[in-house]
Write a protein that holds these residues in place. Structure first.
Motif, PDB file in Angstrom:
ATOM      1  N   TYR A  47      54.291 -17.012  78.419  1.00 22.10           N
ATOM      2  CA  TYR A  47      54.170 -15.652  77.909  1.00 22.10           C
ATOM      3  C   TYR A  47      53.694 -15.656  76.455  1.00 22.10           C
ATOM      4  O   TYR A  47      52.772 -14.948  76.082  1.00 22.10           O
ATOM      5  CB  TYR A  47      55.525 -14.949  78.024  1.00 22.10           C
ATOM      6  CG  TYR A  47      55.558 -13.566  77.439  1.00 22.10           C
ATOM      7  CD1 TYR A  47      55.079 -12.482  78.166  1.00 22.10           C
ATOM      8  CD2 TYR A  47      56.051 -13.334  76.155  1.00 22.10           C
ATOM      9  CE1 TYR A  47      55.098 -11.215  77.643  1.00 22.10           C
ATOM     10  CE2 TYR A  47      56.066 -12.069  75.620  1.00 22.10           C
ATOM     11  CZ  TYR A  47      55.594 -11.006  76.368  1.00 22.10           C
ATOM     12  OH  TYR A  47      55.617  -9.749  75.839  1.00 22.10           O
ATOM     13  N   ASN A  48      54.344 -16.520  75.658  1.00 29.21           N
ATOM     14  CA  ASN A  48      53.978 -16.583  74.235  1.00 29.21           C
ATOM     15  C   ASN A  48      52.539 -17.042  74.044  1.00 29.21           C
ATOM     16  O   ASN A  48      51.818 -16.513  73.200  1.00 29.21           O
ATOM     17  CB  ASN A  48      54.930 -17.498  73.485  1.00 29.21           C
ATOM     18  CG  ASN A  48      56.272 -16.822  73.273  1.00 29.21           C
ATOM     19  OD1 ASN A  48      56.362 -15.589  73.352  1.00 29.21           O
ATOM     20  ND2 ASN A  48      57.293 -17.603  73.038  1.00 29.21           N
ATOM     21  N   ARG A  49      52.159 -18.031  74.835  1.00 32.18           N
ATOM     22  CA  ARG A  49      50.788 -18.528  74.720  1.00 32.18           C
ATOM     23  C   ARG A  49      49.799 -17.428  75.059  1.00 32.18           C
ATOM     24  O   ARG A  49      48.806 -17.225  74.367  1.00 32.18           O
ATOM     25  CB  ARG A  49      50.566 -19.689  75.682  1.00 32.18           C
ATOM     26  CG  ARG A  49      50.965 -20.995  75.046  1.00 32.18           C
ATOM     27  CD  ARG A  49      50.387 -22.143  75.825  1.00 32.18           C
ATOM     28  NE  ARG A  49      50.984 -23.367  75.315  1.00 32.18           N
ATOM     29  CZ  ARG A  49      51.363 -24.353  76.068  1.00 32.18           C
ATOM     30  NH1 ARG A  49      51.224 -24.295  77.374  1.00 32.18           N
ATOM     31  NH2 ARG A  49      51.877 -25.431  75.521  1.00 32.18           N
ATOM     32  N   THR A  50      50.091 -16.716  76.148  1.00 31.24           N
ATOM     33  CA  THR A  50      49.188 -15.652  76.577  1.00 31.24           C
ATOM     34  C   THR A  50      49.101 -14.573  75.505  1.00 31.24           C
ATOM     35  O   THR A  50      48.030 -14.075  75.178  1.00 31.24           O
ATOM     36  CB  THR A  50      49.678 -15.030  77.900  1.00 31.24           C
ATOM     37  OG1 THR A  50      50.133 -16.073  78.730  1.00 31.24           O
ATOM     38  CG2 THR A  50      48.579 -14.263  78.588  1.00 31.24           C
ATOM     39  N   ARG A  51      50.283 -14.233  74.966  1.00 34.94           N
ATOM     40  CA  ARG A  51      50.331 -13.204  73.937  1.00 34.94           C
ATOM     41  C   ARG A  51      49.473 -13.626  72.734  1.00 34.94           C
ATOM     42  O   ARG A  51      48.655 -12.873  72.237  1.00 34.94           O
ATOM     43  CB  ARG A  51      51.779 -13.016  73.484  1.00 34.94           C
ATOM     44  CG  ARG A  51      52.023 -11.787  72.632  1.00 34.94           C
ATOM     45  CD  ARG A  51      53.494 -11.672  72.354  1.00 34.94           C
ATOM     46  NE  ARG A  51      53.984 -12.923  71.756  1.00 34.94           N
ATOM     47  CZ  ARG A  51      54.239 -13.059  70.452  1.00 34.94           C
ATOM     48  NH1 ARG A  51      54.056 -12.048  69.645  1.00 34.94           N
ATOM     49  NH2 ARG A  51      54.661 -14.202  69.972  1.00 34.94           N
ATOM     50  N   GLN A  52      49.665 -14.897  72.342  1.00 34.47           N
ATOM     51  CA  GLN A  52      48.917 -15.420  71.204  1.00 34.47           C
ATOM     52  C   GLN A  52      47.406 -15.373  71.488  1.00 34.47           C
ATOM     53  O   GLN A  52      46.608 -14.989  70.630  1.00 34.47           O
ATOM     54  CB  GLN A  52      49.333 -16.862  70.961  1.00 34.47           C
ATOM     55  CG  GLN A  52      49.130 -17.293  69.531  1.00 34.47           C
ATOM     56  CD  GLN A  52      50.422 -17.830  68.955  1.00 34.47           C
ATOM     57  OE1 GLN A  52      51.132 -18.550  69.644  1.00 34.47           O
ATOM     58  NE2 GLN A  52      50.717 -17.492  67.726  1.00 34.47           N
ATOM     59  N   ALA A  53      47.064 -15.736  72.715  1.00 38.30           N
ATOM     60  CA  ALA A  53      45.653 -15.736  73.089  1.00 38.30           C
ATOM     61  C   ALA A  53      45.070 -14.336  72.968  1.00 38.30           C
ATOM     62  O   ALA A  53      43.957 -14.144  72.464  1.00 38.30           O
ATOM     63  CB  ALA A  53      45.492 -16.269  74.503  1.00 38.30           C
ATOM     64  N   TYR A  54      45.888 -13.349  73.414  1.00 38.49           N
ATOM     65  CA  TYR A  54      45.410 -11.962  73.316  1.00 38.49           C
ATOM     66  C   TYR A  54      45.193 -11.576  71.864  1.00 38.49           C
ATOM     67  O   TYR A  54      44.193 -10.965  71.500  1.00 38.49           O
ATOM     68  CB  TYR A  54      46.429 -11.011  73.962  1.00 38.49           C
ATOM     69  CG  TYR A  54      46.192 -10.810  75.426  1.00 38.49           C
ATOM     70  CD1 TYR A  54      45.019 -10.196  75.887  1.00 38.49           C
ATOM     71  CD2 TYR A  54      47.133 -11.207  76.354  1.00 38.49           C
ATOM     72  CE1 TYR A  54      44.806 -10.017  77.235  1.00 38.49           C
ATOM     73  CE2 TYR A  54      46.938 -11.030  77.702  1.00 38.49           C
ATOM     74  CZ  TYR A  54      45.767 -10.428  78.138  1.00 38.49           C
ATOM     75  OH  TYR A  54      45.558 -10.240  79.458  1.00 38.49           O
ATOM     76  N   ILE A  55      46.165 -11.947  71.017  1.00 40.01           N
ATOM     77  CA  ILE A  55      46.074 -11.591  69.589  1.00 40.01           C
ATOM     78  C   ILE A  55      44.827 -12.231  68.977  1.00 40.01           C
ATOM     79  O   ILE A  55      44.049 -11.569  68.278  1.00 40.01           O
ATOM     80  CB  ILE A  55      47.340 -12.035  68.842  1.00 40.01           C
ATOM     81  CG1 ILE A  55      48.536 -11.212  69.331  1.00 40.01           C
ATOM     82  CG2 ILE A  55      47.177 -11.876  67.343  1.00 40.01           C
ATOM     83  CD1 ILE A  55      49.866 -11.710  68.851  1.00 40.01           C
ATOM     84  N   THR A  56      44.664 -13.534  69.281  1.00 40.46           N
ATOM     85  CA  THR A  56      43.493 -14.235  68.749  1.00 40.46           C
ATOM     86  C   THR A  56      42.222 -13.534  69.190  1.00 40.46           C
ATOM     87  O   THR A  56      41.304 -13.298  68.394  1.00 40.46           O
ATOM     88  CB  THR A  56      43.484 -15.692  69.242  1.00 40.46           C
ATOM     89  OG1 THR A  56      44.802 -16.197  69.136  1.00 40.46           O
ATOM     90  CG2 THR A  56      42.535 -16.549  68.442  1.00 40.46           C
ATOM     91  N   LYS A  57      42.201 -13.178  70.490  1.00 43.06           N
ATOM     92  CA  LYS A  57      41.017 -12.527  71.023  1.00 43.06           C
ATOM     93  C   LYS A  57      40.739 -11.212  70.291  1.00 43.06           C
ATOM     94  O   LYS A  57      39.610 -10.929  69.872  1.00 43.06           O
ATOM     95  CB  LYS A  57      41.225 -12.246  72.521  1.00 43.06           C
ATOM     96  CG  LYS A  57      39.920 -12.237  73.315  1.00 43.06           C
ATOM     97  CD  LYS A  57      40.203 -12.088  74.799  1.00 43.06           C
ATOM     98  CE  LYS A  57      39.956 -10.646  75.206  1.00 43.06           C
ATOM     99  NZ  LYS A  57      40.502 -10.347  76.550  1.00 43.06           N
TER     100      LYS A  57
END
Lengths: 142, 296
Positions: free
Chosen positions: B271-281
């Motif tokens: 979940y955290n990784r996905t969230r981070q990926a979204y933020i980065t994106k």
């Protein structure tokens, strides 16, 4: 029953479904056999008997060591050791008159209400045990 | 890749499952303590009864009319399997291993060309076995948390009746022996004829066999003692089985809770990784948008 004077002891075990109640070396055990009281000394011949509800008295030498109330069961004397299997075993000092009387009246009510034959039979059996307890208490005048 | 929402939902469901398994584990542990005490308290009595019967058995060749319930019949046609399981599942391989053992016995009897009957205690065993052998199950009982002695008596009585009517010639008990909270062992134990294998003999008695004195008489005593022994041994199995069930459930639920923890950890990480990926994106989008504007 007066104990014979003997110092020779044997192992006596009283076991109930709730655990080992008593395990000790005694010189004489007086047990309520189905054919009357039996006194067991060391080197008694191998002996198996029914146990009637009543009192067990254990002697060490000439002194009374312990007294128990026992419900139905068996006596198994192998020559070396004596085991008493009892469905219920209570130390005489733990018997309580008012509690026993209460149990008796409760059982009587249950027997009145019982419809199932088998259930009635077990209840009657229980009543016998409680009655035996009361008789014992009367004998001990408590 | 799963969306954040999907991950959140999964995480939630794993967490609530964990709550349930944790609660079941605690309940099983609490019940186990009681059941274990009961099982341990009964052991001396049950072994003393069995010992007494084996004492009788030892001197048996001096009898004129040996009791059949003690010695069994020579010509065995039908076996009875008394299997104790639990009412509820979620206790690991507890019931499965019992049923497998019963199946093994059945296969063995079939290979010998013998017939068999079943008495099931516990719904789990009954459901499986009555499905496979619908006409062989003669009786079934539930397995409550606190087994009643009257149930054991009822079972013993019907075994004796069937034995007397020659419906069965032998009886074997299949149950889980309670070794510790973590360990149960599938045990088969012959009830009819009497098998003294559960009793550890202290020492071999040497010398001539002195027959017992029976009071009032051999018949009367054995007539009481043998059914009593049967009922006690069944009762012991019921109690040990019930304690074992709780132990097995505790272990199974402990494992399930740990698995849920692990799963939860993995999902949190994902979940955290996905969230981070979204933020980065999103950041990249913003920055590149700003850059595109400043270039103009």
């Amino acid at each position: 029953m007066k104990p014979e004077t003997t110092t020779e002891t044997f192992t006596f075990r009283l076991v109930s479904p709730l655990g080992v109640v008593e395990e000790s070396d005694v010189s004489l055990a007086v047990l309520p056999g189905s054919e009357g009281e039996v006194g067991i000394l060391k080197k008694h011949i191998p002996f198996i008997s029914d146990l009637n509800p009543g009192m067990i008295q254990l002697f060490k030498g000439e002194t009374l060591h312990q007294q128990y109330f026992v419900a139905e069961g068996f006596i198994d004397m192998t020559g070396e050791a004596c085991t008493v299997l009892a469905e219920e075993a209570v130390h005489v000092n733990d018997l309580d008159k008012s509690e026993t009387e209460e149990a008796l009246s409760r059982l009587n009510a249950q027997i009145e209400a019982a419809e199932d034959e088998l259930q009635k039979a077990t209840l009657c059996n229980d009543r016998q045990m409680v009655q035996a307890k009361l008789d014992l208490l009367k004998r001990l005048k408590r | 890749m799963a969306t954040l929402k999907e991950l959140k939902v999964r995480q939630k469901s794993v967490r609530s499952t964990r709550k349930i398994t944790m609660a079941m584990k605690m309940i099983a542990a609490a019940k186990l303590k009681k059941a274990q005490q009961q099982a341990e308290a009964l052991v001396p009595y049950a072994s003393a009864v069995a010992e007494m019967v084996s004492d009788v058995l030892e001197k048996v060749d001096v009898y004129e009319h040996p009791p059949r319930l003690l010695l069994g019949r020579e010509d065995v046609q039908t076996h009875l399997i008394l299997i104790t399981t639990s009412d509820r599942g979620l206790c690991g391989g507890f019931n499965g291993s019992l049923i497998r053992e019963a199946e093994r016995l059945i296969a063995q009897y079939k290979a010998q060309g013998h017939d068999f009957r079943l008495i099931c205690v516990g719904r789990r065993g009954y459901e499986v076995l009555s499905g496979r052998y619908p006409d062989k199950v003669v009786l079934n009982f539930n397995a409550p948390d606190k087994p009643a002695f009257s149930t054991a008596q009822k079972i013993a009585q019907s075994i004796i009746e069937m034995f007397d009517e020659h419906i069965i010639d032998e009886c074997t008990l299949v149950y889980n022996a309670f070794l510790s909270a973590m360990l149960q062992r599938v045990t088969t134990h012959k009830l009819v004829p009497f098998a003294p294998d559960r009793v550890e003999k202290a020492e071999e008695t040497v010398g001539p066999k002195i027959p017992y004195i029976y009071e009032p008489s051999e018949e009367v005593v054995l007539e009481k003692l043998l059914p009593k022994n049967l009922a006690i041994q069944i009762y012991r199995a019921l109690i040990e089985n019930s304690a074992g069930e709780k132990g097995a459930r505790m272990t199974a639920m402990d494992g399930a809770t740990r698995n849920a923890d692990e799963m939860n950890k993995k999902l949190t990480l994902e979940y955290n990784r996905t969230r981070q990926a979204y933020i980065t994106k999103e950041l990249i989008e913003i920055i590149s948008g700003a850059e595109a504007l400043s270039d103009q």
